[in-house]
Structures are given as structure tokens and as C-alpha cells.
Design an enzyme around this catalytic site. Structure first.
Site, mmCIF file in Angstrom:
data_model
loop_
_atom_site.group_PDB
_atom_site.id
_atom_site.type_symbol
_atom_site.label_atom_id
_atom_site.label_comp_id
_atom_site.label_asym_id
_atom_site.label_seq_id
_atom_site.Cartn_x
_atom_site.Cartn_y
_atom_site.Cartn_z
ATOM 1 C CD GLU A 54 -1.497 3.978 8.256
ATOM 2 O OE1 GLU A 54 -1.201 4.369 9.414
ATOM 3 O OE2 GLU A 54 -1.675 4.754 7.303
ATOM 4 C CE1 TYR A 89 0.136 2.626 13.624
ATOM 5 C CE2 TYR A 89 -1.802 3.869 12.967
ATOM 6 C CZ TYR A 89 -0.587 3.281 12.653
ATOM 7 O OH TYR A 89 -0.098 3.347 11.376
ATOM 8 C CG ASN A 136 -4.988 3.362 8.926
ATOM 9 O OD1 ASN A 136 -5.049 2.355 8.218
ATOM 10 N ND2 ASN A 136 -4.617 4.532 8.451
ATOM 11 C CD GLU A 159 -4.820 7.612 9.990
ATOM 12 O OE1 GLU A 159 -4.300 8.706 10.315
ATOM 13 O OE2 GLU A 159 -4.418 6.519 10.427
ATOM 14 C CG HIS A 162 -1.192 9.020 3.542
ATOM 15 N ND1 HIS A 162 -1.233 7.660 3.752
ATOM 16 C CD2 HIS A 162 -0.909 9.568 4.752
ATOM 17 C CE1 HIS A 162 -0.965 7.399 5.027
ATOM 18 N NE2 HIS A 162 -0.759 8.552 5.647
ATOM 19 N NE ARG A 178 -3.204 2.625 2.677
ATOM 20 C CZ ARG A 178 -3.319 3.345 3.773
ATOM 21 N NH1 ARG A 178 -2.831 2.909 4.919
ATOM 22 N NH2 ARG A 178 -3.918 4.525 3.736
#
Length: 487
Positions: free
Chosen positions: A373, A305, A303, A174, A129, A85
Site C-alpha cells: 500500500e 504512508y 504499507n 497491518e 483486513h 490485491r
């Protein structure tokens, strides 16, 4: 550091057909900020403004991927990934955001795409992005509806050139960070601190996604999706004030995106969340916008985290009409009691399957999911033996992939996983101190050094391929035996 998860195999187990990849973003790795006709982006302007980034860092050179991309493709091949990606830099293709196409910019992505395919790696292209051409920001940026229309034209240009070889497209990465980190908090480009302007940016980003999806479909794109950084948000307590803060935080972080995309509506609690700022939303919205935004998708990228816990807190600005869009009367708290990455994020792998459960319960008609991600920033150093023994990152990946594998066993329709990131890179306003890569980059020399996490991830992928091959062989053998049996 805690021990690896207990199981009977050295790696978590995923079903046949599950795909693994690695991810990067253009401004974070490419460098060559003023070469071959590339125009300036808002991140060029932001990072060159004193005080905006740590140590005045910028993406001018970054990992020099623009020149060293063959080496990076070889690293991807060494990992054994199914897919890579990467993002296309809008100002490298359309230096002014609109108008004349920069052929040299498209040539770069053309060469990269061909090299990936030659290596047996599928390209997954992210069109946005965060690197908006500065010319468009000068005209109002994402506050303006015209930017969404320009994005669709840009998507058509890239798809026309790469669409015969790229099967998988992500419109935006995002949009939360663009709208709220960039136009409300001011800690990302373009560095604005606004209320209605940030809400306008959020709506126009969604509209850009919808118009971009239409453009990609018209160009024959096989798979189209969007990547969101949705949060598993919890309240610090059961107190009514904390529960109200939770509603506002979920609106800001999640519902503003998922409700228009997947439920055909705007968020239920937007007036509670933004007060008089929400009064300006009606003027931004047109009758057909929800239909455009909510066009069916082939996948949703997530994504992940860390989770988020919030409590009620005083507003930073007393006058409601002067508040930024993130001043919602909620503050983050940390009840987890776990290790933190160097970004300051708590490591809570069990929050990932919880997020998946909540998301699919709220939106049962979701398309298949991809984790686009996931990774950790750690205090990597080169050991005396010349290697990078990043045990904390290996443990992070192992525990999160184990949690994901369990979620899939329990019914979560997740079909792909991309590690963030292939390379150490420019971590936006945090500069170069935060290292997320599977591969260490010496920023002075550009030298690449695979870390222990790179070798662990390569081992996981080899393990998965071996299991898949055995499973396929057994299935084929059983089918052949059944055909040979007499009736």
C-alpha cells in the site's frame, strides 16, 4: 505544490519484471453487509455504535463493490495493472467465524478471481483486513489463542476454493492496527482500551499468521507473505530521554512484529516499553510459538504512508498496571516542514528508502519485499470540466515511486508496488471524508470517475511495459546474433 522530480523520462524507471498493482479491502468497498448469508463483523458493530465513526458512517453500502465488481475489474484492466490485491471478508465465508461455510460468500470471490484472470490480472488475496467475525470477538477476539486456530481453519477453507487460481496470499494486513488501534487506543474495532489484552492480541495475531501459513502451504499455496505497516521512526533529538522514547516506539511499531517473524526472538526492549504489563506475556507464549510464527515466507509486504518522529512525554496513566499498551511515554512530533495529506500525514518520500535500508540492515535474511500500500488522501473535487484534477496525489505517487526506484537501484529487493487505493472508500473511523482513490466514487449514486492520478498511473504502467518489451527484444536479438557468430 512542488514540481515533479527532475529526470530524463516522464516517469520513474523500474527494472524488467517489476510488477504494479492496486489494492482495496473488503469492508471498505464491498457493502452488502447483510446479504447472501454474510455474518456481522466487529466493524459492523463498531460503526453502528454511536460516536465511534465520523458522521456515524459505516460500511453497510460503501462502494457497493459486491454488486458492481465487474465495473471495478474493468477499471483495473484500464489501468493495466499486473495484480490486484483484495481481501476476503472472513464473516462472508464463515458467518460465525467457525463451523458452517457460506457457499454464496465463496462464490462471490470465485467469480471475482475468474474475472481478474480473464482480464490478465493476477489476484493477490489478503485473508484478514480487520473484519473479525463478531461471534469470535464475543468469545474474547484476538485476546484468545483459539482465534488464531480459527483463523488457520478459515485460511484452509478459502485456499481450498481459490488455491488453484490464486498464487499469492497475504495472511494479515497491518496487525499493528488490529492489536493497538483496536485493543489499546480504542479508535478502531473492537474499540477496547487495554494493556495486557492488546499485547495478547499482538501475540495471537502473529500466531494466526504462522498457523495460517501452515494451512496455506498444506493447500499448495505458491507464495505466502504478511503485510506490516512498519514505521521509519526517529528521535526528536539526541537527548537520552528522546532516545529512550525512540527505543520504546520502535518496539511498539516495528520490533514486536519483525523480531518474532524474522529473528526468532521476542523484542529486546519489551519490558522497558511496557513495564509490568510485559509480565503477562510469558503466560501467552508456548515453547513452539516462535517456530510457527517464524516460518519462512516468500515475500514481506510493507504499507508506507509517512514517517514518525517521537519525543519523550509523560505517561497518560500514572499507575503502570493500568496503562494501555500504547501509553509508552512517547509522543509524535512533526519536524518535517512538508505538505500534509488530509489525513494530517507529512509527505516525506525519502523516508521510504530510509525505512528499507534500516529494515534490511536489521534483518539481512528478509524475503523479497512488496510495497502493498502507498497513496494519499486529498481534498478531491469534481472540476467544472467534469474531471478530478488531483495534482497533489499525482505528485505524491510520482515522488514516492521515484524514491522507490532509486532504492531499488541501490540494492533494495523490492519487486512489486500496489497503489492505495483503486477506489475512494470507507476510511474506517474517519468515514467517507478521506478520499484515497485513483477513482472517485459518488457515494449517493455509486458512479465511478477516474481521476487524473488514475490516468497518470496508467501512463506509468504503459511506459514500464514498453521499456520492458524493448529491453526483452534487444536481449533476444543480441542472444540470436551471438549464436550466429562463427566460433
Amino acid at each position: 505544490m512542488s514540481t515533479a522530480p527532475s529526470r530524463t523520462t516522464p516517469y520513474p524507471t523500474f527494472p524488467p519484471g517489476f510488477r504494479f498493482g492496486a489494492a482495496t479491502a473488503a469492508y471498505q468497498i464491498e457493502g452488502a453487509h447483510d446479504e447472501d448469508g454474510r455474518g456481522p463483523s466487529i466493524w459492523d458493530t463498531f460503526s453502528h455504535t454511536p460516536g465511534r465513526t465520523e458522521d456515524g458512517a459505516s460500511g453497510d453500502v460503501a462502494c457497493d463493490h459486491y454488486h458492481r465488481w465487474p465495473e471495478d475489474v474493468a477499471l483495473l484492466a484500464g489501468l493495466g495493472v499486473d495484480a490486484y490485491r483484495f481481501s476476503v471478508a472472513w464473516p462472508r465465508v464463515l458467518p460465525k467465524g467457525t463451523g458452517a461455510v457460506n457457499a454464496k460468500g465463496l462464490d462471490f470471490y470465485d467469480r471475482l478471481t475468474d474475472a481478474l484472470l480473464d482480464a490478465g490480472i493476477s489476484p493477490t488475496v489478503t485473508l484478514y483486513h480487520w473484519d473479525l467475525p463478531q461471534t469470535l470477538e464475543d468469545r474474547g477476539g484476538w485476546r484468545e489463542r483459539a482465534t488464531a486456530e480459527h483463523f488457520a481453519a478459515y485460511a484452509a477453507v478459502v485456499a481450498e476454493r481459490l488455491g488453484d487460481r490464486v498464487g499469492s496470499w497475504i495472511t494479515l494486513n497491518e496487525p499493528y492496527c488490529t492489536a493497538f488501534n483496536g485493543y489499546a487506543e480504542g479508535r478502531h474495532a473492537p474499540g477496547a482500551r487495554e494493556g495486557v489484552g492488546a499485547l495478547a492480541a499482538a501475540h495471537h495475531l502473529l500466531l494466526a499468521h504462522g498457523l495460517g501459513t501452515e494451512a496455506l502451504r498444506a493447500a499448495g499455496a505458491r507464495e505466502v507473505g504478511i503485510t506490516l505497516n512498519l514505521d521509519r521512526v526517529e528521535a526528536a533529538s539526541g537527548h537520552p530521554d528522546d532516545l529512550a522514547a525512540l527505543r520504546r516506539a520502535r518496539t511498539l511499531h516495528n520490533d514486536v512484529w519483525t523480531d518474532p517473524l524474522f529473528a526468532g526472538r521476542y523484542p529486546e526492549h519489551e519490558r522497558e516499553t511496557w513495564g509490568p504489563l510485559a509480565e503477562g506475556l510469558a503466560a501467552l507464549r508456548r515453547e513452539d510459538d516462535l517456530r510457527v510464527i517464524g516460518a519462512p515466507l516468500d515475500f514481506l509486504g510493507l504499507n508506507y504512508y509517512r514517517p514518525l518522529t517521537v519525543r519523550a512525554a509523560p505517561h497518560r496513566e500514572n499507575e503502570p498496571r493500568l496503562r494501555t499498551a500504547v501509553d509508552i511515554g512517547a509522543a509524535e512530533t512533526d519536524p518535517y516542514g512538508t505538505r500534509h495529506t488530509t489525513m494530517g500525514w507529512p509527505v516525506v518520500p525519502e523516508a521510504l528508502p530510509a525505512l528499507l535500508r534500516e529494515l534490511t540492515a536489521r534483518h539481512p535474511g528478509l524475503p523479497p519485499l512488496r510495497i502493498t500500500e502507498n497513496g494519499s488522501a486529498e481534498a478531491d473535487t469534481v472540476a467544472p470540466d467534469g474531471a478530478v484534477h488531483d495534482a497533489d496525489r499525482v505528485h505524491y505517487l510520482d515522488t514516492h515511486l521515484t524514491a522507490l526506484a532509486t532504492a531499488i537501484e541501490e540494492g533494495a529487493d523490492v519487486r512489486e508496488y500496489y497503489a492505495w487505493s483503486l477506489l475512494d472508500n470507507f476510511e474506517w473511523a474517519r468515514g467517507y471524508e478521506q478520499r484515497f482513490g485513483l477513482v472517485r466514487v459518488d457515494y449517493a449514486s455509486g458512479e465511478r470517475l477516474p481521476k487524473d492520478s488514475y490516468h497518470w498511473y496508467a501512463g506509468l504502467l504503459a511506459h514500464h511495459r514498453a521499456r520492458t518489451t524493448i529491453s526483452t527484444t534487444i536481449t533476444a536479438s543480441t542472444a540470436s546474433t551471438d549464436q550466429e557468430r562463427p566460433a
